[in-house]
Design a protein around this motif. Structure first.
Motif, PDB file in Angstrom:
ATOM      1  N   MET A   1       4.633  -9.035   4.492  1.00  0.00           N
ATOM      2  CA  MET A   1       4.658  -8.224   3.292  1.00  0.00           C
ATOM      3  C   MET A   1       3.560  -7.164   3.393  1.00  0.00           C
ATOM      4  O   MET A   1       2.439  -7.442   3.807  1.00  0.00           O
ATOM      5  N   ALA A   2       3.878  -5.942   3.021  1.00  0.00           N
ATOM      6  CA  ALA A   2       2.940  -4.825   3.138  1.00  0.00           C
ATOM      7  C   ALA A   2       1.855  -4.913   2.072  1.00  0.00           C
ATOM      8  O   ALA A   2       2.098  -5.361   0.951  1.00  0.00           O
ATOM      9  N   GLU A   3       0.669  -4.498   2.467  1.00  0.00           N
ATOM     10  CA  GLU A   3      -0.455  -4.445   1.519  1.00  0.00           C
ATOM     11  C   GLU A   3      -0.241  -3.301   0.543  1.00  0.00           C
ATOM     12  O   GLU A   3       0.198  -2.220   0.939  1.00  0.00           O
ATOM     13  N   PRO A   4      -0.583  -3.491  -0.742  1.00  0.00           N
ATOM     14  CA  PRO A   4      -0.480  -2.363  -1.683  1.00  0.00           C
ATOM     15  C   PRO A   4      -1.537  -1.313  -1.332  1.00  0.00           C
ATOM     16  O   PRO A   4      -2.602  -1.643  -0.795  1.00  0.00           O
ATOM     17  N   PRO A   5      -1.267  -0.041  -1.613  1.00  0.00           N
ATOM     18  CA  PRO A   5      -2.261   0.993  -1.300  1.00  0.00           C
ATOM     19  C   PRO A   5      -3.522   0.807  -2.137  1.00  0.00           C
ATOM     20  O   PRO A   5      -3.454   0.348  -3.281  1.00  0.00           O
ATOM     21  N   LEU A   6      -4.648   1.114  -1.541  1.00  0.00           N
ATOM     22  CA  LEU A   6      -5.914   1.036  -2.264  1.00  0.00           C
ATOM     23  C   LEU A   6      -6.007   2.170  -3.268  1.00  0.00           C
ATOM     24  O   LEU A   6      -5.611   3.301  -2.983  1.00  0.00           O
ATOM     25  N   ARG A   7      -6.537   1.883  -4.442  1.00  0.00           N
ATOM     26  CA  ARG A   7      -6.762   2.915  -5.451  1.00  0.00           C
ATOM     27  C   ARG A   7      -8.261   3.109  -5.576  1.00  0.00           C
ATOM     28  O   ARG A   7      -9.020   2.155  -5.593  1.00  0.00           O
TER      29      ARG A   7
END
Length: 70
Positions: free
Chosen positions: A1-7
């Motif tokens: 599963m892909a990591e969510p983008p950092l904000r």
């Protein structure tokens, strides 16, 4: 599963020499996090702006507010 983008979020704690500090009241009539609460000034930088903040917080402050941080 892909990591969510950092904000990235940037905030500033501005303290006057006499001990006062700057806060802003978040709009209570909008569906935003922490609506109606006091918070530090800040926000989410546009792409490429984070480099400006890292280099010179005072320059970023002037750009956003048209005011001197002194």
């Amino acid at each position: 599963m892909a990591e969510p983008p950092l904000r990235t979020n940037v905030v500033a704690l501005l303290v006057h020499p006499d001990g006062r500090y700057l806060l802003h009241l978040r709009d209570a009539n909008k569906p935003i996090p922490s609506a109606g609460l006091w918070s530090l000034p800040g926000g989410h930088p546009e792409p490429g702006e984070i480099a400006l903040v890292r280099q010179s917080p005072a320059s970023c402050w002037r750009k956003q507010t048209c005011a001197s941080p002194t």
